[in-house]
Write an enzyme that holds these catalytic residues in place. Structure first.
Site, PDB file in Angstrom:
ATOM      1  N   ASP A  51       0.829  -1.208   0.000  1.00  0.00           N
ATOM      2  CA  ASP A  51       0.000   0.000   0.000  1.00  0.00           C
ATOM      3  C   ASP A  51       0.868   1.265   0.000  1.00  0.00           C
ATOM      4  O   ASP A  51       0.702   2.167  -0.827  1.00  0.00           O
ATOM      5  CB  ASP A  51      -0.904  -0.030   1.235  1.00  0.00           C
ATOM      6  CG  ASP A  51      -2.014   1.016   1.193  1.00  0.00           C
ATOM      7  OD1 ASP A  51      -2.197   1.654   0.136  1.00  0.00           O
ATOM      8  OD2 ASP A  51      -2.702   1.176   2.217  1.00  0.00           O
ATOM      9  N   TYR A  60      -1.136  -8.488   7.477  1.00  0.00           N
ATOM     10  CA  TYR A  60      -2.454  -8.966   7.903  1.00  0.00           C
ATOM     11  C   TYR A  60      -2.428 -10.431   8.324  1.00  0.00           C
ATOM     12  O   TYR A  60      -3.420 -10.955   8.846  1.00  0.00           O
ATOM     13  CB  TYR A  60      -3.486  -8.765   6.792  1.00  0.00           C
ATOM     14  CG  TYR A  60      -4.011  -7.337   6.698  1.00  0.00           C
ATOM     15  CD1 TYR A  60      -3.393  -6.294   7.379  1.00  0.00           C
ATOM     16  CD2 TYR A  60      -5.124  -7.036   5.936  1.00  0.00           C
ATOM     17  CE1 TYR A  60      -3.872  -4.991   7.302  1.00  0.00           C
ATOM     18  CE2 TYR A  60      -5.621  -5.730   5.850  1.00  0.00           C
ATOM     19  CZ  TYR A  60      -4.979  -4.720   6.537  1.00  0.00           C
ATOM     20  OH  TYR A  60      -5.466  -3.427   6.462  1.00  0.00           O
TER      21      TYR A  60
END
Length: 363
Positions: free
Chosen positions: A33, A120
């Site tokens: 990201d 994650y």
């Protein structure tokens, strides 16, 4: 179009759209990201501010700004909590929604990271399986080139048991340059009995060819007898020579393309089913179909053997039409043999294994 696994920086991939593993705010973060926002420039952040965030499992699209693509698809993967909180369904939705958005914009190529497998915490083996399942399912009904981009091999994990099984199979069957060099000098391999006749390691597992006669062209017993009968009818004084010659002459009557199309018909498959199962581009298949003398690369020929679920013997025959043969001096060939001997024909699983062992991919 096929799936390609590439080791690269996703911000440098030239394609129609890249997928960003974003957070719910869409305002940038760490990992992929952060790298995408940095490479795209301020304009990407400004546009993302207008989107109002994104739900987990959903996806939204923006321009690409300074990136070498047309669009960025932002999708929010699930945080791994042990697997009991709907993580798999959410992750599958990420891939489906991203591909749907790419299709809406008529994208011909899209590049994915392995979503949720970084900070994650989604287990990499499972994340890879979800990605392959969803992408291959989409490609069965749609034409698109899809890249799975991994930054390094630590980001890419195939089943550890599969890797161990293949490594053992390679260890049992691989004949490297040391074997060839020692063979030429009639020297025994380390650990071999000096009194025993020198030869390659013996194994009880089935192979594609008789390792005692590697260069010999295998002819089925019934066919061999028929050819010898024909040779005798011509009054040949050297039946063995006529056998080899007759077999070679017979074998060139049908080209690779002709045999491939015949096999597709025999299997009751459509052309599209075959080239998609082979991870082959439609345009390449059209070239093969329209040119009876087309000579494919070895990975392409093997991709079709996998798609058609050919037996080891049928695979040998198809390869010969293209001018190739499998060898136990090639790790690539041994890995292919491993899967076909076990009748395991999922080309994406095979490509995952080939990637793990730094070998060329099929298709």
């Amino acid at each position: 179009m096929p799936i390609q696994i590439v080791r690269n920086d996703i911000t440098k991939i030239r394609c129609d759209a890249i997928v960003n593993a974003a957070n719910n705010s869409l305002l940038g973060g760490g990992g992929v990201d952060g790298a995408i926002h940095k490479a795209a420039g301020r304009g990407l952040l400004d546009e993302c501010r207008t989107l109002g965030g994104c739900e987990t499992g959903d996806a939204k699209m923006t321009g690409a700004y300074a990136l070498p693509c047309k669009y960025v698809i932002h999708t929010v993967g699930p945080v791994w909590q042990g697997g009991g909180y709907g993580e798999e369904a959410l992750l599958r939705s990420c891939y489906r929604r991203s591909l749907e958005l790419a299709k809406e914009k008529c994208c011909e190529s899209v590049a994915f990271p392995l979503i949720s497998s970084g900070i994650y915490g989604y287990p990499k083996e499972q994340a890879l399986q979800v990605a392959m399942d969803e992408i291959s399912s989409f490609l069965f009904d749609n034409d698109m080139l899809v890249y799975i981009v991994v930054f390094d091999k630590q980001s890419f994990r195939v089943s550890s048991k599969l890797v161990a099984d293949i490594a053992e199979y390679i260890d049992e069957h691989y004949v490297d340059e040391h074997f060839i060099a020692r063979s030429s000098m009639n020297m025994p391999m380390p650990g071999a009995s000096v009194s025993a006749p020198f030869g390659p390691p013996k194994t009880s597992k089935p192979g594609f060819f008789d390792k005692r006669n590697r260069s010999e062209k295998r002819i089925p017993r019934k066919e061999s007898a028929q050819i010898d009968d024909r040779a005798a009818s011509y009054g040949a004084s050297a039946p063995g020579m006529m056998t080899d010659l007759s077999y070679l002459v017979d074998s060139v009557d049908e080209s690779f393309s002709q045999m491939l199309l015949r096999k597709i018909d025999e299997k009751g498959m459509s052309d599209a089913e075959c080239y998609k199962k082979a991870n082959i581009d439609r345009k390449l298949f059209s070239k093969i179909r329209s040119n009876p003398l087309y000579k494919p690369s070895k990975p392409t020929a093997l991709a079709f053997a996998i798609a058609l679920e050919l037996s080891p013997e049928e695979t040998d025959d198809l390869l010969r039409k293209a001018g190739y043969a499998l060898s136990h001096s090639s790790k690539f060939d041994i890995i292919i043999e491993y899967f076909i001997n076990r009748r395991e024909y999922n080309i994406f699983t095979i490509n995952e294994a080939l990637f793990e062992f730094d070998q060329p991919l099929l298709g």
